[in-house]
Write a protein that holds these residues in place. Structure first.
Motif, PDB file in Angstrom:
ATOM      1  N   LEU A 123     -33.781 -75.797  85.486  1.00 42.24           N
ATOM      2  CA  LEU A 123     -34.911 -76.685  85.206  1.00 42.24           C
ATOM      3  C   LEU A 123     -34.971 -76.957  83.707  1.00 42.24           C
ATOM      4  O   LEU A 123     -34.912 -76.027  82.900  1.00 42.24           O
ATOM      5  CB  LEU A 123     -36.220 -76.047  85.660  1.00 42.24           C
ATOM      6  CG  LEU A 123     -36.343 -75.782  87.154  1.00 42.24           C
ATOM      7  CD1 LEU A 123     -37.614 -74.993  87.446  1.00 42.24           C
ATOM      8  CD2 LEU A 123     -36.344 -77.084  87.925  1.00 42.24           C
ATOM      9  N   PRO A 124     -35.076 -78.216  83.314  1.00 42.39           N
ATOM     10  CA  PRO A 124     -35.199 -78.521  81.880  1.00 42.39           C
ATOM     11  C   PRO A 124     -36.579 -78.121  81.371  1.00 42.39           C
ATOM     12  O   PRO A 124     -37.531 -78.017  82.142  1.00 42.39           O
ATOM     13  CB  PRO A 124     -35.017 -80.042  81.837  1.00 42.39           C
ATOM     14  CG  PRO A 124     -35.482 -80.516  83.171  1.00 42.39           C
ATOM     15  CD  PRO A 124     -35.120 -79.414  84.131  1.00 42.39           C
ATOM     16  N   GLY A 125     -36.686 -77.855  80.091  1.00 43.42           N
ATOM     17  CA  GLY A 125     -37.994 -77.621  79.494  1.00 43.42           C
ATOM     18  C   GLY A 125     -38.480 -76.192  79.488  1.00 43.42           C
ATOM     19  O   GLY A 125     -39.622 -75.940  79.130  1.00 43.42           O
ATOM     20  N   GLY A 126     -37.667 -75.248  79.899  1.00 40.14           N
ATOM     21  CA  GLY A 126     -38.017 -73.836  79.781  1.00 40.14           C
ATOM     22  C   GLY A 126     -39.111 -73.355  80.709  1.00 40.14           C
ATOM     23  O   GLY A 126     -39.285 -73.853  81.818  1.00 40.14           O
ATOM     24  N   ASP A 127     -39.870 -72.372  80.215  1.00 40.67           N
ATOM     25  CA  ASP A 127     -40.854 -71.660  81.030  1.00 40.67           C
ATOM     26  C   ASP A 127     -41.947 -72.563  81.596  1.00 40.67           C
ATOM     27  O   ASP A 127     -42.410 -72.351  82.713  1.00 40.67           O
ATOM     28  CB  ASP A 127     -41.506 -70.539  80.216  1.00 40.67           C
ATOM     29  CG  ASP A 127     -40.543 -69.401  79.935  1.00 40.67           C
ATOM     30  OD1 ASP A 127     -39.507 -69.320  80.637  1.00 40.67           O
ATOM     31  OD2 ASP A 127     -40.812 -68.609  79.013  1.00 40.67           O
ATOM     32  N   GLU A 128     -42.363 -73.568  80.840  1.00 33.60           N
ATOM     33  CA  GLU A 128     -43.450 -74.441  81.310  1.00 33.60           C
ATOM     34  C   GLU A 128     -43.035 -75.185  82.595  1.00 33.60           C
ATOM     35  O   GLU A 128     -43.798 -75.252  83.555  1.00 33.60           O
ATOM     36  CB  GLU A 128     -43.846 -75.439  80.231  1.00 33.60           C
ATOM     37  CG  GLU A 128     -45.074 -76.245  80.610  1.00 33.60           C
ATOM     38  CD  GLU A 128     -45.545 -77.123  79.468  1.00 33.60           C
ATOM     39  OE1 GLU A 128     -45.892 -78.278  79.761  1.00 33.60           O
ATOM     40  OE2 GLU A 128     -45.567 -76.656  78.314  1.00 33.60           O
TER      41      GLU A 128
ATOM     42  N   LEU B 253     -44.460 -74.966  86.508  1.00 33.00           N
ATOM     43  CA  LEU B 253     -44.831 -76.157  87.273  1.00 33.00           C
ATOM     44  C   LEU B 253     -44.054 -76.231  88.582  1.00 33.00           C
ATOM     45  O   LEU B 253     -44.614 -76.538  89.634  1.00 33.00           O
ATOM     46  CB  LEU B 253     -44.587 -77.431  86.460  1.00 33.00           C
ATOM     47  CG  LEU B 253     -45.631 -77.783  85.426  1.00 33.00           C
ATOM     48  CD1 LEU B 253     -45.161 -78.962  84.574  1.00 33.00           C
ATOM     49  CD2 LEU B 253     -46.953 -78.114  86.090  1.00 33.00           C
ATOM     50  N   PHE B 254     -42.751 -75.953  88.504  1.00 36.73           N
ATOM     51  CA  PHE B 254     -41.930 -75.973  89.713  1.00 36.73           C
ATOM     52  C   PHE B 254     -42.466 -74.965  90.717  1.00 36.73           C
ATOM     53  O   PHE B 254     -42.622 -75.274  91.898  1.00 36.73           O
ATOM     54  CB  PHE B 254     -40.463 -75.672  89.383  1.00 36.73           C
ATOM     55  CG  PHE B 254     -39.603 -75.654  90.608  1.00 36.73           C
ATOM     56  CD1 PHE B 254     -39.047 -76.828  91.090  1.00 36.73           C
ATOM     57  CD2 PHE B 254     -39.369 -74.474  91.299  1.00 36.73           C
ATOM     58  CE1 PHE B 254     -38.265 -76.830  92.242  1.00 36.73           C
ATOM     59  CE2 PHE B 254     -38.592 -74.460  92.446  1.00 36.73           C
ATOM     60  CZ  PHE B 254     -38.038 -75.643  92.925  1.00 36.73           C
TER      61      PHE B 254
ATOM     62  N   PRO C 289     -32.441 -67.545  88.295  1.00 37.25           N
ATOM     63  CA  PRO C 289     -33.845 -67.599  87.904  1.00 37.25           C
ATOM     64  C   PRO C 289     -34.467 -68.955  88.221  1.00 37.25           C
ATOM     65  O   PRO C 289     -35.668 -69.093  88.317  1.00 37.25           O
ATOM     66  CB  PRO C 289     -33.810 -67.364  86.400  1.00 37.25           C
ATOM     67  CG  PRO C 289     -32.484 -67.915  85.980  1.00 37.25           C
ATOM     68  CD  PRO C 289     -31.561 -67.659  87.150  1.00 37.25           C
ATOM     69  N   GLY C 290     -33.621 -69.991  88.423  1.00 37.13           N
ATOM     70  CA  GLY C 290     -34.129 -71.301  88.819  1.00 37.13           C
ATOM     71  C   GLY C 290     -33.997 -71.480  90.318  1.00 37.13           C
ATOM     72  O   GLY C 290     -33.572 -70.581  91.035  1.00 37.13           O
TER      73      GLY C 290
END
Length: 133
Positions: A45-50, A54-55, A66-67
């Motif tokens: 997922l792009p954009g890291g922890d945030e 959201l996902f 982890p994704g």
């Protein structure tokens, strides 16, 4: 008196009901059939922890490693009649994997997987998202 057409309609309705019953797993999800030569795809997922949060919020049942994970493979049979034997398929997000029983549950479907998987095709990562059927 029942016409031939009414008998045909009755027969078709019964066949559809039998098909729908056979295509349901005991979990209530659609039975996805048997898949061979399967491969896990680890998405980033792009954009890291945030974005990860959201996902997880919008896909609370999705397994994270982890994704999110998806899988693809070759269809052996499909009681839901979405694919023909020999077609390649791609799943929705994976909820659980039971390698001992050969079961992969996605958000919508439960699949039986045969063979070891993971070693036939490369992990396409996010590239799997560009594969359309």
């Amino acid at each position: 008196m029942i016409s031939s057409f009414e008998k045909f309609e009755e027969h078709e309705l019964k066949a559809q009901e039998d098909h729908e019953k056979a295509a349901k797993h005991e979990s209530g999800k659609r039975r996805g059939g048997t898949i061979k030569n399967w491969q896990l795809h680890h998405l980033t997922l792009p954009g890291g922890d945030e974005n990860q949060k959201l996902f997880a919020e919008y896909n609370p049942t999705a397994m994270l490693d982890p994704g999110p994970l998806m899988f693809s493979g070759t269809v052996v049979d499909d009681p839901a009649r979405r694919w023909k034997p020999g077609n390649h398929m791609r799943s929705s997000y994976i909820v659980s994997i039971d390698r001992e029983k050969g079961i992969i549950e996605t958000q919508n479907t439960v699949y039986k997987v045969i063979d070891e998987g993971d070693d036939v095709l490369p992990d396409l990562g996010n590239g799997i998202l560009g594969v359309f059927y």
